[in-house]
Scaffold this active site. Structure first.
Site, short mmCIF file in Angstrom:
data_model
loop_
_atom_site.label_atom_id
_atom_site.label_comp_id
_atom_site.label_asym_id
_atom_site.label_seq_id
_atom_site.Cartn_x
_atom_site.Cartn_y
_atom_site.Cartn_z
N CYS A 183 18.98 39.78 103.26
CA CYS A 183 19.15 39.43 101.84
C CYS A 183 20.60 39.49 101.38
O CYS A 183 21.06 38.59 100.68
CB CYS A 183 18.26 40.31 100.97
SG CYS A 183 18.64 42.07 100.97
N HIS A 219 16.23 34.25 97.43
CA HIS A 219 16.48 35.41 98.28
C HIS A 219 15.96 35.18 99.69
O HIS A 219 15.28 34.20 99.96
CB HIS A 219 15.82 36.66 97.67
CG HIS A 219 14.31 36.58 97.60
ND1 HIS A 219 13.50 37.49 98.23
CD2 HIS A 219 13.48 35.72 96.97
CE1 HIS A 219 12.22 37.19 97.98
NE2 HIS A 219 12.20 36.11 97.22
N HIS A 255 16.80 45.58 97.68
CA HIS A 255 16.74 44.15 97.98
C HIS A 255 17.54 43.42 96.90
O HIS A 255 17.58 43.86 95.75
CB HIS A 255 15.29 43.68 97.97
CG HIS A 255 15.12 42.25 98.35
ND1 HIS A 255 15.39 41.77 99.62
CD2 HIS A 255 14.71 41.17 97.63
CE1 HIS A 255 15.15 40.46 99.65
NE2 HIS A 255 14.74 40.08 98.47
#
Length: 196
Positions: A90, A153, A141
């Protein structure tokens, strides 16, 4: 039990636990957890990459660049530590996107990205803002907000995709958003990523 050295096995267990904690640093869900609600909806049809009903107020000059990046990278698999089309995590995806689409250097890790720019409220989000999630005790994240409550993402289970901030999973794990200064970006960054 003869032949078993408890100190060595404890060391091994501690090492394995430490490695698992490091590996989970950018996970989109806690390790060992089953599929997210987002991923097992009725009909098992994946959500659309982008919505066509994004309000005009949510559109920004950066929006076409993010849409092009989403189309070009859709489905690239997640790979912890990866930073190319063979697999990407990510934070690397955020770094690659900002570099290739906006000509802006940003840090490589989620922790470093979480300290960049200035904090903005969820009700103040604009395209290009970084959105962060706490997905476990030490797991974080990051994605890039696109407008219309969607963000781009690299998901651990489905690779590069867009998701809704209103999804039950993401709404529950939402942490914060940061806005980088994009006013100094080059005015003409190509929509076609010719370097890839």
């Amino acid at each position: 039990m003869p032949g078993v050295s408890y100190p060595r096995s404890w060391r091994t267990v501690l090492i394995l636990l430490a490695l698992a904690a490091v590996a989970a640093g950018c996970a989109t869900r806690p390790m060992g957890e089953g599929p997210r609600v987002e991923e097992r909806g009725a009909g098992a049809e994946p959500p659309p990459l982008l919505r066509d009903d994004v309000p005009a107020a949510d559109l920004a000059p950066i929006s076409p660049l993010l849409r092009a990046q989403a189309e070009q990278w859709r489905g690239v698999p997640y790979r912890l530590g990866g930073n190319d089309r063979q697999g990407i995590d990510c934070s690397a995806f955020v770094q690659v996107t900002f570099q290739s689409r906006l000509g802006i250097q940003v840090p490589r890790t989620t922790d470093e990205l979480a300290r960049q720019g200035r904090r903005v409220g969820r009700d103040e989000l604009r395209a290009g803002d970084l959105v962060f999630f706490k997905t476990g005790f030490r797991q974080r994240h990051v994605g890039i907000y696109m407008g219309g409550d969607r963000f781009l993402h690299a998901s651990t289970s489905r690779g590069v995709m867009t998701s809704s901030l209103n999804n039950v999973y993401w709404r529950r794990h939402y942490w914060k958003a940061r806005r980088l200064d994009l006013d100094e970006r080059p005015s003409a960054v190509s929509l076609s990523d010719e370097s890839r």
